[in-house]
Design an enzyme around this catalytic site. Structure first.
Site, PDB file in Angstrom:
ATOM      1  N   ASP A 359      -1.876 136.386   0.422  1.00 25.05           N
ATOM      2  CA  ASP A 359      -0.995 137.537   0.182  1.00 25.05           C
ATOM      3  C   ASP A 359      -0.515 137.623  -1.272  1.00 25.05           C
ATOM      4  O   ASP A 359       0.682 137.779  -1.524  1.00 25.05           O
ATOM      5  CB  ASP A 359       0.221 137.471   1.108  1.00 25.05           C
ATOM      6  CG  ASP A 359      -0.118 137.045   2.515  1.00 25.05           C
ATOM      7  OD1 ASP A 359      -1.043 137.643   3.095  1.00 25.05           O
ATOM      8  OD2 ASP A 359       0.527 136.116   3.038  1.00 25.05           O
ATOM      9  N   GLU A 525      -0.759 145.629   8.608  1.00 19.96           N
ATOM     10  CA  GLU A 525       0.170 144.791   7.880  1.00 19.96           C
ATOM     11  C   GLU A 525      -0.111 144.919   6.390  1.00 19.96           C
ATOM     12  O   GLU A 525      -1.084 145.547   5.963  1.00 19.96           O
ATOM     13  CB  GLU A 525       0.040 143.319   8.307  1.00 19.96           C
ATOM     14  CG  GLU A 525      -1.277 142.674   7.937  1.00 19.96           C
ATOM     15  CD  GLU A 525      -1.336 141.209   8.333  1.00 19.96           C
ATOM     16  OE1 GLU A 525      -0.405 140.723   9.003  1.00 19.96           O
ATOM     17  OE2 GLU A 525      -2.325 140.533   7.969  1.00 19.96           O
TER      18      GLU A 525
END
Length: 630
Positions: A359, A525
Site C-alpha cells: 500500500d 478498497e
C-alpha cells in the site's frame, strides 16, 4: 488510451530501476487468516523475472494457428500442429517440422484415412489436434467432425496415417500420452483420461477425470473465488508429460485475470498417470494450450500460443517457447529468463528492496522532495511494535529512510488486548494548510478496521504529528486526504467521502459514496483521487480472477467532471497496480505507486513506481517505454 495499446516495447524497465532482491520475511501472526497463504508471498510466485529477462518471441510464424501442440523428433528436431486459422487449407491435421526451431517445412494436411475417414476430405475440420512422437511412431490425436476422438498412426509427416475407430464420443482437445513402457493414454477436455489397448485402437478401461487430490483440502478447504483449485487442473487442452518419476498434467483455463481473456497454463503433478495429483498451480500466464517438451539442454519448456482475445499477450496465433524452471518448493513455473506479459508493468523493478512494503503512498511535498510511507513488516506492524516509517527522495530514483515519524505510544487508544495491525498509511502535502497529513488504518481482530488522521504540527514531513481529534476519525480502512479547490476532503473504504471541517477534526457536510455509472465501486478498497484539467480520476484496487490463488490485484479507475460523480464505467488502469497512489512529479508527469500483491506481478511486497499516461480527459494508460533496459 486503453491497455490494448501496450506493445512488446512496453516491457522495458526504467533507467533508474534497481536490482531485484526478492527476500521476504515470513509472515507472523495476523489479525485474521487472510494472509495465511497470500498470493503476495514469493513462495506463491508464478513470475520471478531476472534483471535480464527477455520477452518470449515467436519461433513459429508460418501461418496463424491456435491450440498449438509440439513434440520433439528422434533426431532432436521439432514437429508442430494446431488449429489452422485465417486463410489457406483448414481441414485435416496440418503439420510442420523444423531441424533447428527456426526454419519450418510445411507438410500440409496429413494424409489420414480409414474407419470412415477419406484422405483429403475438406469437410473434416479438426480443432485442437495434438502430435506425439513415441517408440518410432508418429501419432496424431484429434476429434473428428462428429466429435469422436481418434488416433491416427504413421511414421513420417509426409506419409500416410491410419485412423483408429471412434474411441470416445462428444470430445474435444484430444491428446495422446505414451509412457516409457509403451502404454498409451488418451486425454481430452480439461482432464479426462483412459488407458488404451496396445495399438491404440480401443479403450482398455472406463474414462475417469483427473483432479487435485481432495486430501489436500481436508484441513483448509478453498473459499470464495478459489473453488476451481479443488475441482480440476484446467478446462481445456489436457496433456501429459513424464519428467523422471513424476507425471505432469497440464491444462489451460480462462480465469478472468487482468479483466481480460487470459488463457493460462496450469500444471499438477503425480506419481502415476492417475495421480494423486498436487494442487494445480499456474505455470505460464497467457500461454494458451501448452504442450510440454524437453529442451536441448535437458530442461522443460512449454508452447506459448495465446489467442488474440488476450489483451496482455505478447503476440497471438503464433507459437513461442517458454522455458520452465522449478520453484524452491519444486513446482514448475516459467523461467526467470523470460517475460510472457505485454504490459509496461511486466518488466519493471522495485525501488526499495531492503524491506517489504504494501500500500505505498507518495506525495510531492512543499519543499520539493517526494515522501513515501507504506504498510511495513510483512502485513503490518503489530501494536506495540514499529509505527509509520518515512522515506524521502529528490528524484524518484534514490530513496533515503528518514525513520519512524509516528509510533503506537502516540495514539492513546486502548485496543483491549486484541491484535492490532497498522495498515495503509497515506501521506499528503496539503498546500492550503501548508503542512502534511498522515492517515493510517488499524485492523483489530474480531472488530474490524478504523482510520486515524494526524497532522504535522511543524509543517515538515517528519513531524511531529498530532491527532486531529481525540480518537479515530472514521470506521473503515484506507483513508486518503484529497485537496480540492473548495477544501480538504477525506476518502476511505470502498468510496466513502466527506468534506473535512476547518479544524480537520470532523466533517462539514454529509458522507457520500462515490460510484461509477453502473452503481459499482471503482475499487473495493484503496481508493484515491487526483484532479487533472478539471477532471477527477478516482482510482481503486480490485481483484480479478481466482482471489486466493491466481488472480490479479489491479488498479481500476473512473472519471468525472464532478467530485461526487457519477464516475465513468470503471476500467483497468495499471495491471497488478492495486492499492497505490497516483501523483504528479515536478515535471508534471504522473506516476502510480505499486507493491506487487499477486503471483503474476513482476515482484511482490516491495515499493515501485509505474508511469501513467493521462492521454485525454477520460483515460489512464500505462505508456510504452521505448528506452532500452539499463
Amino acid at each position: 488510451m486503453t491497455m490494448n495499446r501496450l506493445l512488446l516495447a512496453a516491457l522495458l524497465a526504467p533507467a533508474f530501476a534497481t536490482s531485484t532482491a526478492q527476500a521476504q520475511a515470513p509472515a507472523k501472526g495476523v489479525a485474521d487468516d487472510i494472509f495465511a497463504d497470500h498470493p503476495s508471498m514469493d513462495r506463491n510466485a508464478v513470475v520471478m523475472p531476472g534483471p535480464d529477462a527477455k520477452p518470449v518471441v515467436p519461433f513459429f510464424a508460418e501461418r496463424p494457428i491456435g491450440d498449438a501442440s509440439i513434440a520433439r523428433t528422434a533426431d532432436g528436431g521439432w514437429i508442430l500442429t494446431g488449429t489452422p486459422l485465417r486463410s489457406g487449407a483448414r481441414h485435416g491435421v496440418a503439420l510442420w517440422t523444423s531441424i533447428d526451431g527456426k526454419s519450418w517445412k510445411g507438410w500440409g494436411p496429413a494424409r489420414i484415412a480409414g474407419n470412415g475417414i477419406a484422405p483429403g476430405d475438406v469437410s473434416e475440420r479438426y480443432l485442437a489436434p495434438s502430435v506425439t512422437v513415441a517408440r518410432g511412431g508418429l501419432y496424431l490425436a484429434f476429434s473428428d467432425k462428429t466429435g469422436c476422438a481418434r488416433i491416427a498412426t504413421g511414421t513420417t509427416p509426409g506419409g500416410s496415417f491410419a485412423a483408429s475407430p471412434c474411441l470416445v464420443e462428444d470430445t474435444s482437445d484430444a491428446s495422446l500420452f505414451v509412457d516409457r513402457d509403451g502404454t498409451g493414454y488418451l486425454l481430452w477436455g480439461g482432464g479426462y483420461i483412459a488407458k488404451l489397448r496396445p495399438g491404440f485402437q480401443k479403450l482398455a478401461e472406463a474414462p475417469r477425470f483427473l483432479k487435485p487430490d481432495q486430501k489436500l483440502f481436508a484441513a483448509h478447504p478453498p473459499v470464495g473465488k478459489d473453488w476451481p483449485v479443488r475441482t480440476r487442473v484446467g478446462r481445456t487442452g489436457a496433456t501429459m508429460f513424464r519428467d523422471g518419476d513424476r507425471y505432469l498434467l497440464a491444462a489451460s483455463e480462462v480465469t478472468g485475470r487482468m479483466r481480460t481473456a487470459t488463457e493460462d497454463l496450469f500444471i499438477a503433478e503425480g506419481p502415476t498417470p492417475y495421480g494423486p495429483f498436487s494442487m494445480r498451480m499456474l505455470a505460464v500466464p497467457h500461454a494458451g494450450r501448452g504442450a510440454i517438451v524437453r529442451r536441448d539442454d535437458g530442461g522443460l519448456a512449454t508452447a506459448y500460443n495465446p489467442k488474440c482475445e488476450d489483451g496482455f499477450a505478447l503476440f497471438c496465433e503464433q507459437v513461442g517457447l517458454v522455458p520452465l524452471e522449478r520453484a524452491p518448493d519444486g513446482r514448475l513455473r516459467q523461467a526467470a529468463s523470460v517475460l510472457t506479459e505485454d504490459s509496461a508493468v511486466a518488466a519493471r523493478r522495485p525501488l526499495i528492496t531492503g524491506e517489504t512494503m504494501r500500500d505505498p503512498s507518495v506525495t510531492l511535498g512543499g519543499d520539493g522532495f517526494y515522501y513515501l510511507v507504506g504498510t511495513l513488516d510483512g502485513y503490518g506492524y503489530h501494536k506495540p511494535e514499529g509505527g509509520v516509517k518515512l522515506w524521502r527522495s529528490a528524484d524518484l530514483r534514490q530513496w533515503d529512510a528518514v525513520g519512524l515519524v509516528w509510533r503506537w505510544e502516540d495514539m492513546g487508544y486502548d485496543f483491549g488486548g486484541n491484535i492490532a495491525e497498522l495498515w495503509a498509511p497515506e501521506i499528503k502535502w496539503v498546500a492550503r494548510d501548508r503542512t502534511y497529513y498522515l492517515a493510517f488504518s488499524v485492523m483489530e481482530r474480531g472488530v474490524g478496521g478504523k482510520t486515524w488522521l494526524y497532522r504535522s504540527s511543524s509543517g515538515k514531513a517528519e513531524g511531529p504529528y498530532q491527532n486531529v481529534t481525540t480518537s479515530y476519525l472514521v470506521e473503515g480502512i484506507d483513508g486518503f486526504p484529497f485537496e480540492d479547490d473548495d477544501g480538504l476532503y477525506f476518502l476511505w473504504g470502498g468510496g466513502r467521502i466527506a468534506k473535512l471541517n476547518a479544524a480537520r477534526s470532523g466533517f462539514d457536510g454529509p458522507v457520500r459514496t462515490l460510484a461509477d455509472v453502473d452503481g459499482d465501486a471503482v475499487g473495493y478498497e484503496g481508493n484515491g483521487l487526483i484532479k487533472v484539467n478539471g477532471v477527477y480520476f478516482l482510482t481503486g484496487a480490485e481483484w480479478h480472477g481466482p482471489l486466493r490463488t491466481h488472480g490479479t490485484y489491479d488498479m481500476m479507475y473512473g472519471t468525472s467532471k464532478s467530485l461526487f460523480g457519477p464516475y465513468s464505467q470503471r476500467r483497468m488502469g495499471a495491471p497488478h497496480g492495486g492499492h497505490g497512489t497516483a501523483f504528479a512529479d515536478k515535471q508534471g508527469r504522473y506516476w502510480y505507486t505499486m507493491f506487487g500483491n499477486d503471483p503474476t506481478a513482476p515482484w511482490r511486497m516491495h515499493f515501485g513506481l509505474v508511469p501513467i499516461d493521462i492521454g485525454d480527459p477520460a483515460s489512464i494508460g500505462v505508456p510504452r517505454i521505448d528506452a532500452a533496459r539499463e
